[in-house]
Design a protein around this motif. Structure first.
Motif, PDB file in Angstrom:
ATOM      1  N   LEU A   1       8.552  -8.946   4.488  1.00 49.95           N
ATOM      2  CA  LEU A   1       8.284  -8.984   5.926  1.00 49.95           C
ATOM      3  C   LEU A   1       8.668  -7.657   6.588  1.00 49.95           C
ATOM      4  CD1 LEU A   1       7.357 -10.747   8.286  1.00 49.95           C
ATOM      5  CD2 LEU A   1       9.706 -11.539   8.534  1.00 49.95           C
ATOM      6  N   LEU A   2       9.838  -7.126   6.211  1.00 51.51           N
ATOM      7  CA  LEU A   2      10.237  -5.815   6.729  1.00 51.51           C
ATOM      8  C   LEU A   2       9.248  -4.737   6.299  1.00 51.51           C
ATOM      9  CD1 LEU A   2      12.278  -3.937   8.117  1.00 51.51           C
ATOM     10  CD2 LEU A   2      13.578  -3.892   5.988  1.00 51.51           C
ATOM     11  N   ASN A   3       8.781  -4.816   5.068  1.00 54.05           N
ATOM     12  CA  ASN A   3       7.796  -3.836   4.591  1.00 54.05           C
ATOM     13  C   ASN A   3       6.483  -3.954   5.360  1.00 54.05           C
ATOM     14  OD1 ASN A   3       7.281  -1.848   2.222  1.00 54.05           O
ATOM     15  ND2 ASN A   3       5.475  -3.151   2.279  1.00 54.05           N
ATOM     16  N   ASP A   4       6.070  -5.186   5.724  1.00 54.00           N
ATOM     17  CA  ASP A   4       4.851  -5.370   6.518  1.00 54.00           C
ATOM     18  C   ASP A   4       4.993  -4.725   7.897  1.00 54.00           C
ATOM     19  OD1 ASP A   4       3.777  -6.725   4.412  1.00 54.00           O
ATOM     20  OD2 ASP A   4       4.262  -8.719   5.198  1.00 54.00           O
ATOM     21  N   VAL A   5       6.158  -4.890   8.518  1.00 57.50           N
ATOM     22  CA  VAL A   5       6.380  -4.266   9.834  1.00 57.50           C
ATOM     23  C   VAL A   5       6.348  -2.742   9.705  1.00 57.50           C
ATOM     24  CG1 VAL A   5       7.996  -4.024  11.747  1.00 57.50           C
ATOM     25  CG2 VAL A   5       7.678  -6.247  10.673  1.00 57.50           C
ATOM     26  N   LEU A   6       6.996  -2.205   8.655  1.00 55.57           N
ATOM     27  CA  LEU A   6       6.951  -0.757   8.432  1.00 55.57           C
ATOM     28  C   LEU A   6       5.534  -0.285   8.119  1.00 55.57           C
ATOM     29  CD1 LEU A   6      10.189  -0.247   6.300  1.00 55.57           C
ATOM     30  CD2 LEU A   6       9.859   0.331   8.703  1.00 55.57           C
ATOM     31  N   GLY A   7       4.751  -1.115   7.408  1.00 62.15           N
ATOM     32  CA  GLY A   7       3.359  -0.760   7.136  1.00 62.15           C
ATOM     33  C   GLY A   7       2.515  -0.751   8.390  1.00 62.15           C
ATOM     34  N   GLU A   8       2.846  -1.607   9.367  1.00 59.17           N
ATOM     35  CA  GLU A   8       2.135  -1.561  10.642  1.00 59.17           C
ATOM     36  C   GLU A   8       2.446  -0.276  11.400  1.00 59.17           C
ATOM     37  OE1 GLU A   8      -0.336  -2.558  13.689  1.00 59.17           O
ATOM     38  OE2 GLU A   8      -0.158  -3.518  11.724  1.00 59.17           O
ATOM     39  N   ILE A   9       3.678   0.216  11.281  1.00 59.48           N
ATOM     40  CA  ILE A   9       4.060   1.467  11.941  1.00 59.48           C
ATOM     41  C   ILE A   9       3.469   2.667  11.213  1.00 59.48           C
ATOM     42  CG2 ILE A   9       6.044   2.934  12.503  1.00 59.48           C
ATOM     43  CD1 ILE A   9       7.635   0.334  12.953  1.00 59.48           C
ATOM     44  N   ASP A  10       3.585   2.673   9.880  1.00 60.38           N
ATOM     45  CA  ASP A  10       3.032   3.755   9.063  1.00 60.38           C
ATOM     46  C   ASP A  10       2.198   3.126   7.956  1.00 60.38           C
ATOM     47  OD1 ASP A  10       2.402   6.048   7.778  1.00 60.38           O
ATOM     48  OD2 ASP A  10       4.455   6.693   7.364  1.00 60.38           O
ATOM     49  N   PRO A  11       0.866   3.287   7.976  1.00 57.89           N
ATOM     50  CA  PRO A  11       0.016   2.597   6.980  1.00 57.89           C
ATOM     51  C   PRO A  11       0.323   2.974   5.535  1.00 57.89           C
ATOM     52  CG  PRO A  11      -1.309   3.429   8.813  1.00 57.89           C
ATOM     53  CD  PRO A  11       0.070   3.984   8.989  1.00 57.89           C
ATOM     54  N   LYS A  12       0.997   4.088   5.273  1.00 57.49           N
ATOM     55  CA  LYS A  12       1.325   4.460   3.904  1.00 57.49           C
ATOM     56  C   LYS A  12       2.284   3.472   3.247  1.00 57.49           C
ATOM     57  CE  LYS A  12       2.853   8.578   4.672  1.00 57.49           C
ATOM     58  NZ  LYS A  12       3.412   9.919   4.405  1.00 57.49           N
ATOM     59  N   HIS A  13       3.031   2.732   4.040  1.00 58.87           N
ATOM     60  CA  HIS A  13       4.035   1.802   3.510  1.00 58.87           C
ATOM     61  C   HIS A  13       3.501   0.370   3.403  1.00 58.87           C
ATOM     62  CE1 HIS A  13       7.512   4.603   3.706  1.00 58.87           C
ATOM     63  NE2 HIS A  13       6.743   5.181   4.608  1.00 58.87           N
ATOM     64  N   ALA A  14       2.200   0.175   3.588  1.00 59.07           N
ATOM     65  CA  ALA A  14       1.617  -1.167   3.449  1.00 59.07           C
ATOM     66  C   ALA A  14       1.344  -1.447   1.975  1.00 59.07           C
ATOM     67  CB  ALA A  14       0.341  -1.267   4.284  1.00 59.07           C
ATOM     68  N   VAL A  15       2.403  -1.792   1.232  1.00 57.93           N
ATOM     69  CA  VAL A  15       2.302  -2.059  -0.205  1.00 57.93           C
ATOM     70  C   VAL A  15       2.989  -3.387  -0.500  1.00 57.93           C
ATOM     71  CG1 VAL A  15       2.224   0.388  -0.825  1.00 57.93           C
ATOM     72  CG2 VAL A  15       4.420  -0.769  -0.679  1.00 57.93           C
ATOM     73  N   ASP A  16       2.775  -3.860  -1.730  1.00 62.27           N
ATOM     74  CA  ASP A  16       3.434  -5.079  -2.205  1.00 62.27           C
ATOM     75  C   ASP A  16       4.709  -4.666  -2.944  1.00 62.27           C
ATOM     76  OD1 ASP A  16       4.157  -7.543  -3.021  1.00 62.27           O
ATOM     77  OD2 ASP A  16       2.288  -8.015  -4.059  1.00 62.27           O
ATOM     78  N   ILE A  17       5.870  -5.154  -2.463  1.00 60.86           N
ATOM     79  CA  ILE A  17       7.134  -4.724  -3.058  1.00 60.86           C
ATOM     80  C   ILE A  17       7.336  -5.269  -4.462  1.00 60.86           C
ATOM     81  CG2 ILE A  17       8.202  -4.481  -0.790  1.00 60.86           C
ATOM     82  CD1 ILE A  17       9.638  -7.122  -1.317  1.00 60.86           C
ATOM     83  N   ARG A  18       6.534  -6.267  -4.859  1.00 54.74           N
ATOM     84  CA  ARG A  18       6.652  -6.791  -6.212  1.00 54.74           C
ATOM     85  C   ARG A  18       6.104  -5.818  -7.254  1.00 54.74           C
ATOM     86  NH1 ARG A  18       3.735 -12.429  -5.181  1.00 54.74           N
ATOM     87  NH2 ARG A  18       2.380 -10.940  -4.090  1.00 54.74           N
ATOM     88  N   GLU A  19       5.316  -4.851  -6.815  1.00 55.81           N
ATOM     89  CA  GLU A  19       4.725  -3.882  -7.732  1.00 55.81           C
ATOM     90  C   GLU A  19       5.580  -2.632  -7.915  1.00 55.81           C
ATOM     91  OE1 GLU A  19       0.880  -3.054  -6.286  1.00 55.81           O
ATOM     92  OE2 GLU A  19       0.086  -5.087  -6.644  1.00 55.81           O
ATOM     93  N   GLU A  20       6.747  -2.574  -7.298  1.00 53.38           N
ATOM     94  CA  GLU A  20       7.623  -1.415  -7.449  1.00 53.38           C
ATOM     95  C   GLU A  20       9.065  -1.881  -7.639  1.00 53.38           C
ATOM     96  OE1 GLU A  20       7.292   0.977  -3.998  1.00 53.38           O
ATOM     97  OE2 GLU A  20       7.983  -0.581  -2.619  1.00 53.38           O
ATOM     98  N   LEU A  21       9.887  -0.978  -8.133  1.00 59.84           N
ATOM     99  CA  LEU A  21      11.286  -1.316  -8.390  1.00 59.84           C
ATOM    100  C   LEU A  21      12.064  -1.439  -7.084  1.00 59.84           C
ATOM    101  CD1 LEU A  21      11.921   1.112 -11.370  1.00 59.84           C
ATOM    102  CD2 LEU A  21      11.500  -1.349 -11.487  1.00 59.84           C
ATOM    103  N   PRO A  22      13.149  -2.236  -7.075  1.00 60.06           N
ATOM    104  CA  PRO A  22      13.953  -2.371  -5.845  1.00 60.06           C
ATOM    105  C   PRO A  22      14.519  -1.048  -5.356  1.00 60.06           C
ATOM    106  CG  PRO A  22      14.499  -4.110  -7.413  1.00 60.06           C
ATOM    107  CD  PRO A  22      13.610  -3.164  -8.137  1.00 60.06           C
ATOM    108  N   GLU A  23      14.935  -0.175  -6.285  1.00 56.57           N
ATOM    109  CA  GLU A  23      15.473   1.119  -5.868  1.00 56.57           C
ATOM    110  C   GLU A  23      14.396   1.968  -5.183  1.00 56.57           C
ATOM    111  OE1 GLU A  23      18.499   2.275  -5.886  1.00 56.57           O
ATOM    112  OE2 GLU A  23      19.320   0.420  -6.704  1.00 56.57           O
ATOM    113  N   GLN A  24      13.184   1.933  -5.711  1.00 53.12           N
ATOM    114  CA  GLN A  24      12.101   2.681  -5.072  1.00 53.12           C
ATOM    115  C   GLN A  24      11.790   2.119  -3.690  1.00 53.12           C
ATOM    116  OE1 GLN A  24       8.823   2.449  -7.781  1.00 53.12           O
ATOM    117  NE2 GLN A  24       9.721   3.867  -9.280  1.00 53.12           N
TER     118      GLN A  24
END
Length: 640
Positions: free
Chosen positions: A37-60
């Motif tokens: 949900l936080l990533n979706d809000v950040l993706g609305e602010i900056d479209p580059k961050h509209a990704v699925d967090i399950r496809e990347e490591l937690p540290e990334q």
């Protein structure tokens, strides 16, 4: 805290998120869902961050979110002062960490969108100094900075146009008002044409009115040129006066001075100018450049809040305190020789400060002298405008005094004439009073005679008739003038109508072209939009199918790679076992008894005659035993 969660839920239920949460469902979200949900809000602010967090490591994910929050100038609350704790909470999806971040982001979404957009172009890439030694890298870095400055200017102009530009609704209202005014003007022109067509020689009158308008315009242009030439003449006279004044001052300076004094004055002026050029102006220029550089850095950074300013002030105070402590320690460690040097340094700094102060005073005095000279020239020009003259000296002043004396005698003479005229005016005034008294007496006698003759009021009636006839003549004259004014007004209106028509004709023509062009562009835009939508839909469907194929191929590749590794390991194990078996067989069949004793198979083997082994094997089968003949004996090997 409940108000914060309620605000977050309300914002998430609105556009563009539309999550349909309530307080219970939002509070029951897991850590992974909160992070998404936080990533979706950040993706609305900056479209580059509209990704699925399950496809990347937690540290990334944490690193990406922290970098964006740093660009957006997010400060963790007081309860999470440690950055490592904040990072750990962001990785694990802790509610005390995620909820304040969501509340802060949803409060200022539009502002943060703008800041994220600007950060893509204004976050400067730091190039190491050793790379800048290369000319190509330095030129590219310079071009990069110039493009950044150009982007800043263009963004400012765009914002100004957005805030100060006219809207389409206002332009449409203006166009409709202009069209209405145009229709009214056309109707008025038609009415005036109908009225003018009844007049004789109306074409000739219209031609004369047009010529009159042209001559008036020419008269206005000539008057404007005359005024410009007057201004040029005035400025030229001012320049001439300044040059004459400078010439006089130079003459006086040359007359009253000697070559030595002139040389000394020039040397002082040269020394002063060289001090300004070599010391004062470079220091001021360097300070201005530093201040401009810092101001550019401040402008390039995003807007700072009051809390950021308070933090910077605290840091500045701390650095100043450290500097003062270091200065005190250094002064305490000084030796006597160093103290003498410090005294000389202090004296030198005091002298340099005095020198700078005197130079500034001299510069201020020169500026004041130049401003005073300008004021004097202005006053002299004003005196010339008022038909005055310059300040007189010597013989000119004596001549002026003689002129004043002659004017004084002339004034006294005119004063006597005024006194005589005043006395004569008094006599005439008295004569007028006497004549009025005689006129009243004669009027009374005339009235008495009219009463005797029976025609009383005849003289009064005669006077009234004369007065009425005079008033009638005045009225007739006024009517004639009114008719002339009305005809002149009609001519002016005709001229104004023609002028407005001529001025509106190109605008109307351009407006028609623009309307046609707007319709064509609108039609073309609709066609392109339909093509784009169809192409986008096709590409999206192709992309989804390709993604599915790529995903299946990736899974198959992973499976095949796993099989390959397993087979490779099994192959290596078999090779090792084969090598061991060869060595064992070699030792087993060796004629040397010592070598045969080293064999591993003989340790668990039992030697017996072949006939005995055959008899046993004919009755019983051992699934975990193998037999091997060695000469006349059979070896029974028990496989453990």
């Amino acid at each position: 805290m409940s108000e914060q969660i309620q605000f977050i839920v309300e914002k998430l239920n609105q556009e563009p998120f539309r999550k349909n949460y309530n307080l219970i469902t939002f509070d029951s979200l897991e850590s992974t869902q909160l992070l998404q949900l936080l990533n979706d809000v950040l993706g609305e602010i900056d479209p580059k961050h509209a990704v699925d967090i399950r496809e990347e490591l937690p540290e990334q994910t944490a690193k990406r979110m922290l970098s964006l929050l740093g660009i957006l100038k997010y400060k963790p609350p007081g309860s999470i002062s440690d950055l490592s704790a904040f990072r750990q909470g962001l990785v694990t999806g802790s509610k005390p960490v995620i909820h304040p971040v969501l509340h802060w982001l949803l409060q200022r979404t539009n502002e943060l969108k703008k800041r994220a957009y600007l950060a893509r172009f204004l976050v400067k890439l730091e190039v190491p100094a050793e790379f800048l030694q290369d000319d190509t890298v330095a030129d590219i870095n310079k071009q990069y900075e110039e493009l950044m400055e150009a982007f800043k200017n263009l963004h400012k102009e765009c914002e100004q146009l957005k805030t100060s530009g006219l809207s389409t609704a206002e332009i449409r209202r203006d166009i409709s008002a202009m069209e209405e005014e145009k229709d009214q003007l056309i109707k008025r022109v038609e009415r005036l044409k109908k009225r003018v067509e009844t007049v004789q020689n109306h074409q000739r009158m219209l031609e004369i009115a047009r010529q009159l308008r042209l001559e008036k315009e020419r008269e206005e242009s000539l008057a404007q040129q005359k005024q410009e030439q007057k201004n040029q003449l005035f400025h030229a006279e001012q320049r001439l006066q300044r040059a004459q004044l400078q010439l006089k001052e130079m003459h006086h300076a040359v007359v009253d001075s000697k070559p030595e004094s002139l040389m000394k004055k020039l040397e002082e002026e040269i020394n002063f100018n060289s001090y300004l050029v070599t010391e004062k102006i470079p220091r001021e220029l360097e300070s201005k450049k530093n201040s401009a550089y810092f101001l550019q850095k401040v402008v390039a950074e995003p807007a700072m809040s009051q809390s950021d300013l308070n933090v910077l002030e605290i840091k500045i105070n701390e650095v100043n305190a450290q500097m003062n402590q270091l200065i005190e320690k250094r002064m305490m460690k000084y030796e006597p020789i160093d103290s003498k040097f410090s005294m000389y340094r202090q004296q030198a700094s005091i002298i340099s400060r005095k020198k700078e102060a005197k130079a500034e005073e001299l510069q201020a005095a020169k500026e004041e002298m130049s401003s005073t000279e300008k004021q004097m020239l202005q006053k002299t020009s004003q005196a010339h405008e008022l038909e005055g003259s310059e300040v007189l000296k010597g013989d000119e002043f004596k001549h002026y005094v003689n002129k004043l004396r002659s004017k004084n005698t002339f004034y006294k003479k005119k004063r006597l004439e005024i006194a005589e005229i005043t006395a004569e005016y008094g006599i005439l005034q008295r004569t007028e009073e006497l004549l009025k008294q005689r006129h009243e007496a004669i009027q009374q006698q005339l009235q008495a005679i009219e009463e005797k003759k029976g025609i009383s009021g005849y003289s009064y009636t005669q006077e009234e008739l004369e007065r009425v006839s005079a008033v009638k003549s005045e009225m007739d004259e006024m009517k004639g003038r009114t008719l002339d004014n009305m005809s002149e007004m009609v001519k002016k209106l005709n001229a104004m109508v023609a002028e407005k028509k001529a001025s509106l004709a190109p605008v109307i023509k351009e407006l028609r072209q623009l309307r046609q062009k707007c319709q064509e562009l609108t039609q073309e835009c609709d066609e392109k939009k339909i093509q784009y939508d169809s192409c986008a839909a096709g590409l999206e469907s192709n992309r989804s199918t390709l993604e599915q194929e790529v995903k299946g191929l990736l899974e198959e590749c992973v499976q095949e790679e796993s099989n390959y590794r397993y087979i490779n390991c099994m192959k290596r194990n078999l090779e090792v076992q084969l090598q061991r078996a060869k060595e064992e067989m070699k030792a087993y069949i060796s004629p040397d008894p010592q070598e045969r004793r080293k064999a591993i198979r003989l340790e668990g083997a039992v030697m017996m005659p072949a006939s005995k082994i055959k008899e046993i094997l004919s009755n019983i089968t051992f699934p975990n035993c193998t037999t091997e003949r060695i000469g006349e004996d059979v070896v029974l090997d028990v496989v453990q």
